[in-house]
Design a protein around this motif. Structure first.
Motif, PDB file in Angstrom:
ATOM      1  N   GLU A   1     -17.259  56.456 -91.322  1.00 44.27           N
ATOM      2  CA  GLU A   1     -17.191  54.990 -91.351  1.00 44.27           C
ATOM      3  C   GLU A   1     -18.499  54.400 -91.856  1.00 44.27           C
ATOM      4  OE1 GLU A   1     -16.148  51.257 -88.359  1.00 44.27           O
ATOM      5  OE2 GLU A   1     -15.789  53.328 -87.716  1.00 44.27           O
ATOM      6  N   HIS A   2     -19.636  54.910 -91.333  1.00 41.81           N
ATOM      7  CA  HIS A   2     -20.946  54.414 -91.760  1.00 41.81           C
ATOM      8  C   HIS A   2     -21.206  54.745 -93.233  1.00 41.81           C
ATOM      9  CE1 HIS A   2     -21.877  53.159 -87.776  1.00 41.81           C
ATOM     10  NE2 HIS A   2     -22.001  54.377 -87.269  1.00 41.81           N
TER      11      HIS A   2
ATOM     12  N   GLU B   1     -16.621  58.668 -87.096  1.00 48.85           N
ATOM     13  CA  GLU B   1     -17.614  57.599 -86.983  1.00 48.85           C
ATOM     14  C   GLU B   1     -18.655  57.708 -88.101  1.00 48.85           C
ATOM     15  OE1 GLU B   1     -21.028  55.894 -83.911  1.00 48.85           O
ATOM     16  OE2 GLU B   1     -19.690  57.514 -83.259  1.00 48.85           O
ATOM     17  N   LYS B   2     -19.050  58.933 -88.413  1.00 52.17           N
ATOM     18  CA  LYS B   2     -20.027  59.157 -89.481  1.00 52.17           C
ATOM     19  C   LYS B   2     -19.454  58.716 -90.819  1.00 52.17           C
ATOM     20  CE  LYS B   2     -22.504  61.337 -86.367  1.00 52.17           C
ATOM     21  NZ  LYS B   2     -23.687  60.709 -85.740  1.00 52.17           N
TER      22      LYS B   2
END
Length: 351
Positions: free
Chosen positions: A255-256, A252-253
């Motif tokens: 992706e950002h 998720e990190k």
């Protein structure tokens, strides 16, 4: 500029003047981006953890970064530069090279131009600046740190060799902490010691940097001031509030971070072929993993998928405190010009 980020904070908030401040670094996981001179007296410096900084200086005041403000002021300062010469090469928001060999105001003295520019920055912006003046970029860069803050140093042509011979090897631009320690172990403490070493010796012990050290200690540095400095890479990174121990939690990190890199690429109208994943572990060791694609990319999904592949490429050494993604080998890079021959260089070597 002198302690630029910190000086801007003190200028914008007069209550901070004369006090030890650190830009960034707040919280248990923060890292100091810049420190005022009042804080530096206690040993606080950039890239230091906020926890250590407050330990060294209990009265330290943390302020948030404000890049919009830094950029605004940097543009105002650059506008002053351009009134003297079009040959301005920005290195960052707070530093630039100027070639004033031929200048718009017809001053015969580079030292007088530096004095006038520094005075104008103080009068029109409200900040102090320091300058180094000499025959090439390398020596000017070294000299710019000599009389900080709010000072300048000129190294005239006839003084170049003595200046470089007397210089502590740690002050040579391009000699980092690790290299300095290695040079110390080999009895190289000053420029004079370095000058005594042959090119063969430096090549053998310092690899590709050997030629660079051999040249600069003799006052040779062919790099011109490039007004349209080409960006070589573009990156984004995140430090986490808690260490991450599993790749699953990192996706998720990533992706950002990929989205942020893609936005910056689009904003700058560039794309790149080489994607590098930066991993900083909980013990502060750093690791990078790279992959070069056969085509230029700027799309979030391709950057993310490549970053994922790099993440899973090898097992993690420890829990992770920071992840970063950068793109290099950009479509703005031009083919390198051939370097001067040894015969051409010999014309500038004086022993």
């Amino acid at each position: 500029m002198d302690a630029f980020y910190a000086s801007v904070a003190q200028m914008d908030n007069p209550e901070l003047k004369g006090k030890p401040i650190a830009v960034g670094g707040g919280g248990t996981r923060g890292v100091v981006s810049a420190a005022s001179y009042e804080a530096r007296k206690f040993g606080v410096k950039s890239a230091m953890s906020g926890r250590l900084a407050i330990k060294l200086c209990p009265e330290l005041i943390f302020v948030k970064t404000d890049f919009e403000r830094y950029t605004e002021i940097s543009k105002r300062i650059r506008k002053i530069f351009l009134e003297y010469t079009d040959l301005v090469e920005p290195l960052s928001l707070d530093e630039a090279y100027l070639d004033v060999t031929e200048n718009k105001i017809g001053f015969p003295s580079a030292s007088l131009i530096a004095e006038e520019i520094r005075q104008r920055i103080f009068n029109e912006v409200g900040l102090t600046a320091s300058a180094g003046i000499s025959i090439n970029k390398f020596i000017a860069k070294v000299a710019s740190d000599y009389n900080k803050p709010n000072g300048q140093k000129t190294v005239n042509p006839e003084d170049v060799f003595q200046f470089l011979e007397d210089l502590d090897i740690r002050k040579f631009y391009g000699v980092g902490k690790v290299t300095a320690e290695k040079m110390y172990q080999k009895g190289i403490f000053t420029g004079k010691d370095l000058k005594l070493k042959s090119l063969e010796y430096l090549d053998k012990n310092f690899g590709k940097s050997g030629r660079y050290y051999y040249d600069v200690v003799r006052g040779i540095h062919f790099s011109e001031v490039k007004p349209n400095r080409i960006r070589k890479s573009l990156a984004a990174e995140r430090t986490f509030s808690k260490n991450l121990s599993s790749e699953i939690f990192m996706l998720e990190k990533l992706e950002h971070i990929s989205e942020e890199v893609s936005k910056r690429l689009t904003k700058n109208k560039v794309s790149g072929k080489t994607i590098t994943l930066k991993i900083k572990y909980s013990d502060f060791t750093l690791q990078t993993r790279s992959k070069t694609l056969p085509y230029y990319v700027s799309d979030t999904s391709i950057i993310l998928e490549t970053a994922k592949d790099l993440l899973y490429q090898n097992k993690l050494n420890n829990s992770v405190r920071l992840l970063g993604i950068s793109l290099s080998n950009l479509n703005t890079e031009k083919p390198k010009k051939p370097k001067p021959s040894d015969q051409e260089k010999k014309a500038l070597v004086f022993n």
